[in-house]
Structure formats: structure tokens, C-alpha cells
Design a protein around this motif. Structure first.
Motif, mmCIF file in Angstrom:
data_model
loop_
_atom_site.group_PDB
_atom_site.id
_atom_site.type_symbol
_atom_site.label_atom_id
_atom_site.label_comp_id
_atom_site.label_asym_id
_atom_site.label_seq_id
_atom_site.Cartn_x
_atom_site.Cartn_y
_atom_site.Cartn_z
ATOM 1 N N PHE A 131 0.840 -1.193 0.000
ATOM 2 C CA PHE A 131 0.000 0.000 0.000
ATOM 3 C C PHE A 131 0.880 1.250 0.000
ATOM 4 N N LEU A 132 0.519 2.230 -0.836
ATOM 5 C CA LEU A 132 1.281 3.484 -0.878
ATOM 6 C C LEU A 132 0.512 4.647 -0.248
ATOM 7 N N THR A 133 -0.696 4.914 -0.791
ATOM 8 C CA THR A 133 -1.454 6.069 -0.308
ATOM 9 C C THR A 133 -2.873 5.991 -0.870
ATOM 10 N N ASP A 134 -3.762 6.857 -0.379
ATOM 11 C CA ASP A 134 -5.068 6.971 -1.038
ATOM 12 C C ASP A 134 -4.974 8.082 -2.071
ATOM 13 N N LEU A 135 -5.735 7.921 -3.164
ATOM 14 C CA LEU A 135 -5.609 8.838 -4.293
ATOM 15 C C LEU A 135 -5.929 10.279 -3.906
ATOM 16 N N GLY A 136 -6.847 10.455 -2.968
ATOM 17 C CA GLY A 136 -7.289 11.802 -2.584
ATOM 18 C C GLY A 136 -6.208 12.642 -1.923
ATOM 19 N N SER A 137 -5.214 12.015 -1.344
ATOM 20 C CA SER A 137 -4.195 12.796 -0.643
ATOM 21 C C SER A 137 -2.910 12.945 -1.454
ATOM 22 N N PHE A 138 -3.015 12.734 -2.763
ATOM 23 C CA PHE A 138 -1.820 12.800 -3.617
ATOM 24 C C PHE A 138 -2.168 13.707 -4.804
ATOM 25 N N ALA A 139 -1.794 14.980 -4.755
ATOM 26 C CA ALA A 139 -2.161 15.950 -5.791
ATOM 27 C C ALA A 139 -1.246 15.824 -7.007
ATOM 28 N N ILE A 140 -1.721 16.320 -8.136
ATOM 29 C CA ILE A 140 -0.898 16.340 -9.353
ATOM 30 C C ILE A 140 0.376 17.146 -9.082
ATOM 31 N N GLY A 141 1.502 16.580 -9.495
ATOM 32 C CA GLY A 141 2.799 17.233 -9.284
ATOM 33 C C GLY A 141 3.474 16.819 -7.993
ATOM 34 N N LYS A 144 -6.928 11.039 -13.311
ATOM 35 C CA LYS A 144 -8.037 10.284 -13.896
ATOM 36 C C LYS A 144 -8.514 9.155 -12.982
ATOM 37 N N GLY A 145 -7.820 8.955 -11.887
ATOM 38 C CA GLY A 145 -8.187 7.887 -10.965
ATOM 39 C C GLY A 145 -7.741 6.506 -11.409
ATOM 40 N N VAL A 146 -6.700 6.468 -12.243
ATOM 41 C CA VAL A 146 -6.177 5.187 -12.747
ATOM 42 C C VAL A 146 -4.689 5.090 -12.394
ATOM 43 N N PRO A 147 -4.146 3.861 -12.460
ATOM 44 C CA PRO A 147 -2.721 3.710 -12.112
ATOM 45 C C PRO A 147 -1.800 4.556 -12.994
ATOM 46 N N GLU A 148 -2.244 4.804 -14.251
ATOM 47 C CA GLU A 148 -1.399 5.567 -15.174
ATOM 48 C C GLU A 148 -1.284 7.037 -14.774
ATOM 49 N N ASP A 149 -2.074 7.472 -13.782
ATOM 50 C CA ASP A 149 -1.895 8.827 -13.250
ATOM 51 C C ASP A 149 -0.521 8.982 -12.607
ATOM 52 N N PHE A 150 0.036 7.859 -12.188
ATOM 53 C CA PHE A 150 1.267 7.893 -11.399
ATOM 54 C C PHE A 150 2.405 7.216 -12.161
#
Ligand code: FES
Length: 170
Positions: free
Chosen positions: A61-71, A92-98
Motif C-alpha cells: 500500500f502506498l497512499t489513497d488517491l485523494g491525498s496525492f495531488a498532481i505534481g 483520472k483515478g487510474v494507475p497511469e496517473d502515477f
């Protein structure tokens, strides 16, 4: 001529069985040695060619998407000690966001960091730079065409997970 003299003095009919036995024993010992030697070589070669990947990787587990902003970018240390920089590029809420890349520069091992204003990963030791996919774009990593190793990511129920090795590379 007695039997206690040197082997050269003994009758050849008495030496033949002993020589035959010694010859067979040395062949057997040599055969066992060769078998063990090649067996060990084959085992080590097998470990090198077919490392135990399936059982030595795990999802963390790394993090929840809501607490990780773009950049945003975080440095994560895997259980086996690999340092990984995880960066959010889209929303976009997908793994490719990261993207998750080794934060160890493939040139001489300095720490690489994400520069959101330049849209690149940068190594300050010799001004090595990588694009957001981890491909080398300048400096010694570009000269040797060495990208940053990439790690798999997945999203489940709004949570981000990373696949990492459980054992250190040798
Ligand atoms: S160690 Fe990174 S560019 Fe040399």
C-alpha cells in the motif's frame, strides 16, 4: 625378491588387481567431483537465469488517491531497501496517473528527484536528467542510454499500491 620391496620389484600379476582397483576408485572419485562441480555450476546458472520472481515480489500500500495531488512526489523505500520515487502526473483515478521509478541514478547511484516545474527527474551529481517516463534526456545517463527502472502500480478502491521485490538485488 620379497613382497616388501618397492612396487617395481613386485611381480606384475600381484600389482594388476591393486592398479585396477586404484584406477577404478580414482575414476569414481573424479566422476563424483565432476558431477558435483557441474551440478553446482548448473544450479548457480539456474538461479542467475531464472530468479524466483513470482514468490519474491509483493504489492504494498502506498497512499489513497485523494491525498496525492498532481505534481506531488514521494520517496518510498521498499522492504528490501530499494528507494523509489512515486510521482502523480494526471488525475483520472487510474494507475497511469502515477509513475514509480527507482530514485537511484543509473550513472553512479546518486539520489534522483522530481522537478515539477521542469517536468523531469533530475540527478544533481552530474546534471543527469530524465523525462517523466524515466527515459534519460541529458547528462551521463543519456550518454549511456540508461533509464530509471520502473515499478508497477495499481489502484483498488481509491487506494494506490506498488509492486516491489521482497529481496535485494545482488
Ligand atoms: S550519478 Fe547521476 S548523473 Fe552521475
Amino acid at each position: 625378491m620379497g613382497l616388501t620391496g618397492s612396487p617395481d620389484e613386485q611381480p606384475s600379476e600381484m600389482l594388476t588387481p591393486r592398479r585396477t582397483w586404484l584406477s577404478r576408485m580414482s575414476s569414481i572419485v573424479m566422476g563424483i567431483g565432476l558431477t558435483l562441480g557441474y551440478g553446482m555450476f548448473g544450479t548457480v546458472l539456474g538461479w542467475f537465469l531464472y530468479p524466483a520472481r513470482a514468490s519474491s515480489r509483493t504489492w504494498q500500500f502506498l497512499t489513497d488517491l485523494g491525498s496525492f495531488a498532481i505534481g506531488d512526489s514521494v520517496t518510498y523505500e521498499a522492504p528490501a531497501g530499494q528507494k523509489i520515487v512515486v510521482t502523480r502526473l494526471t488525475d483520472k483515478g487510474v494507475p497511469e496517473d502515477f509513475i514509480a521509478l527507482s530514485s537511484i541514478c543509473p550513472h553512479l547511484g546518486c539520489q534522483v528527484h522530481w522537478e515539477s516545474n521542469n517536468d523531469r527527474f533530475f540527478c544533481p551529481c552530474h546534471n543527469g536528467a530524465f523525462d517523466k517516463a524515466g527515459q534519460p534526456v541529458s547528462g551521463p545517463p543519456k550518454d549511456s542510454n540508461k533509464p530509471l527502472p520502473r515499478y508497477l502500480l495499481k489502484v483498488e478502491n481509491g487506494l494506490l499500491f506498488i509492486e516491489v521485490p521482497m529481496e535485494a538485488l545482488v
